[in-house]
Design a protein around this motif. Structure first.
Motif, short mmCIF file in Angstrom:
data_model
loop_
_atom_site.label_atom_id
_atom_site.label_comp_id
_atom_site.label_asym_id
_atom_site.label_seq_id
_atom_site.Cartn_x
_atom_site.Cartn_y
_atom_site.Cartn_z
N GLU A 59 0.83 -1.21 0.00
CA GLU A 59 0.00 0.00 0.00
C GLU A 59 0.87 1.26 0.00
OE1 GLU A 59 -3.36 2.22 2.79
OE2 GLU A 59 -2.79 0.14 3.21
N GLU B 269 2.43 1.66 -3.55
CA GLU B 269 1.38 2.01 -4.50
C GLU B 269 0.96 3.47 -4.33
OE1 GLU B 269 -2.46 -0.31 -6.17
OE2 GLU B 269 -2.48 0.07 -4.01
N THR B 270 0.81 3.90 -3.08
CA THR B 270 0.39 5.28 -2.81
C THR B 270 1.44 6.28 -3.27
OG1 THR B 270 -0.92 4.57 -0.89
CG2 THR B 270 -0.31 6.91 -1.01
N TYR C 132 3.82 5.84 -5.48
CA TYR C 132 3.91 5.77 -6.94
C TYR C 132 2.78 6.58 -7.59
CZ TYR C 132 3.98 3.64 -11.61
OH TYR C 132 4.01 3.43 -12.97
N ASN C 133 1.57 6.41 -7.10
CA ASN C 133 0.43 7.12 -7.67
C ASN C 133 0.47 8.62 -7.40
OD1 ASN C 133 -0.69 4.81 -8.77
ND2 ASN C 133 -1.96 4.37 -6.97
N LYS C 134 1.24 9.02 -6.39
CA LYS C 134 1.42 10.45 -6.10
C LYS C 134 2.56 11.06 -6.92
CE LYS C 134 -1.60 11.24 -2.73
NZ LYS C 134 -2.64 12.29 -2.77
N GLY C 135 3.19 10.25 -7.75
CA GLY C 135 4.26 10.75 -8.61
C GLY C 135 5.63 10.76 -7.98
N PHE D 108 6.71 -0.54 -9.41
CA PHE D 108 6.71 0.74 -8.72
C PHE D 108 8.07 1.45 -8.77
CE2 PHE D 108 3.42 -1.57 -6.04
CZ PHE D 108 2.34 -0.98 -6.68
#
Length: 216
Positions: free
Chosen positions: A91, A94-95, A97-100, A126
């Motif tokens: 988690e 993933e978080t 990575y998704n935040k750039g 990631f």
């Protein structure tokens, strides 16, 4: 956000892999008539075993290089699967990575083993870059690996980069390159190492890192 790049150590930070690593080293020593316990080996995880077998157990460099291949063989065939992600790590990655946030690994573990486990746990996607040692762990210390990782990532502002580790060598490796560093309390560092490492931050669990990285 305060940081745009995070460089992770691997064992004891992302993956709880001590059992396979320790069993491989016990097997390696046993082939040479040296009896060691898995519990004692667990305490030694961090610095390269190729160095440890020479410095602690009295092998010559040539003998140590030959012996350590027994350890490598066990870890590659069995040890990489005798591991788990620490709770919350998937988690966390993933978080971020998704935040750039750019993510990388700089590990004293052989690169082939790191890449294998990252793929096995489906977290390789990631990471922008995964860095590790060669089989005989001759690619320098943690500071050297961190420096090389920063070069590959074209980092020009070390103040925006965070190093995450569970041993003093990880913290030192970050500081030597001008990075802030986080010591995790859930890894393989003992209390003395944790207290004496002079980290910039300390976390109790993986998801605690989100507040540090994404905070103002």
């Amino acid at each position: 956000m305060k940081y745009n790049t995070v460089i992770f150590d691997f064992d004891g930070v992302i993956v709880d892999s001590w059992l396979g690593i320790a069993k491989g080293f016990v097997k390696c020593l046993g082939e040479y008539g040296i009896v060691e316990t898995i519990e004692n080996v667990k305490k030694m995880i961090g610095p390269p075993f190729a160095h440890l077998i020479v410095d602690k157990y009295g092998f010559s460099r040539e003998e140590g290089a030959k012996a350590i291949m027994i350890h490598r063989k066990y870890v590659r065939e069995k040890g990489v699967y005798e591991a788990n992600l620490f709770e919350g790590v998937y988690e966390l990655l993933e978080t971020l990575y998704n935040k750039g946030i750019t993510l990388a690994i700089a590990s004293n573990k052989p690169l082939e083993n790191v890449a294998c486990q990252a793929e096995y746990f489906k977290i390789d996607k990631f990471f922008e870059f995964i860095n590790g040692q060669d089989d005989l762990q001759t690619r320098g210390n943690k500071a050297d690996l961190v420096r090389e990782t920063m070069k590959v990532l074209n980092i020009d502002d070390p103040h925006k980069v965070l190093m995450i580790g569970d041993k003093p060598t990880d913290i030192e490796g970050g500081h030597e390159n001008g990075l802030d560093a986080v010591m995790v309390r859930y890894g393989y560092g003992n209390e003395e190492e944790i207290k004496g490492c002079n980290a910039d931050y300390y976390i109790e669990r993986p998801l605690d890192l989100l507040n540090i990285v994404l905070g103002d």
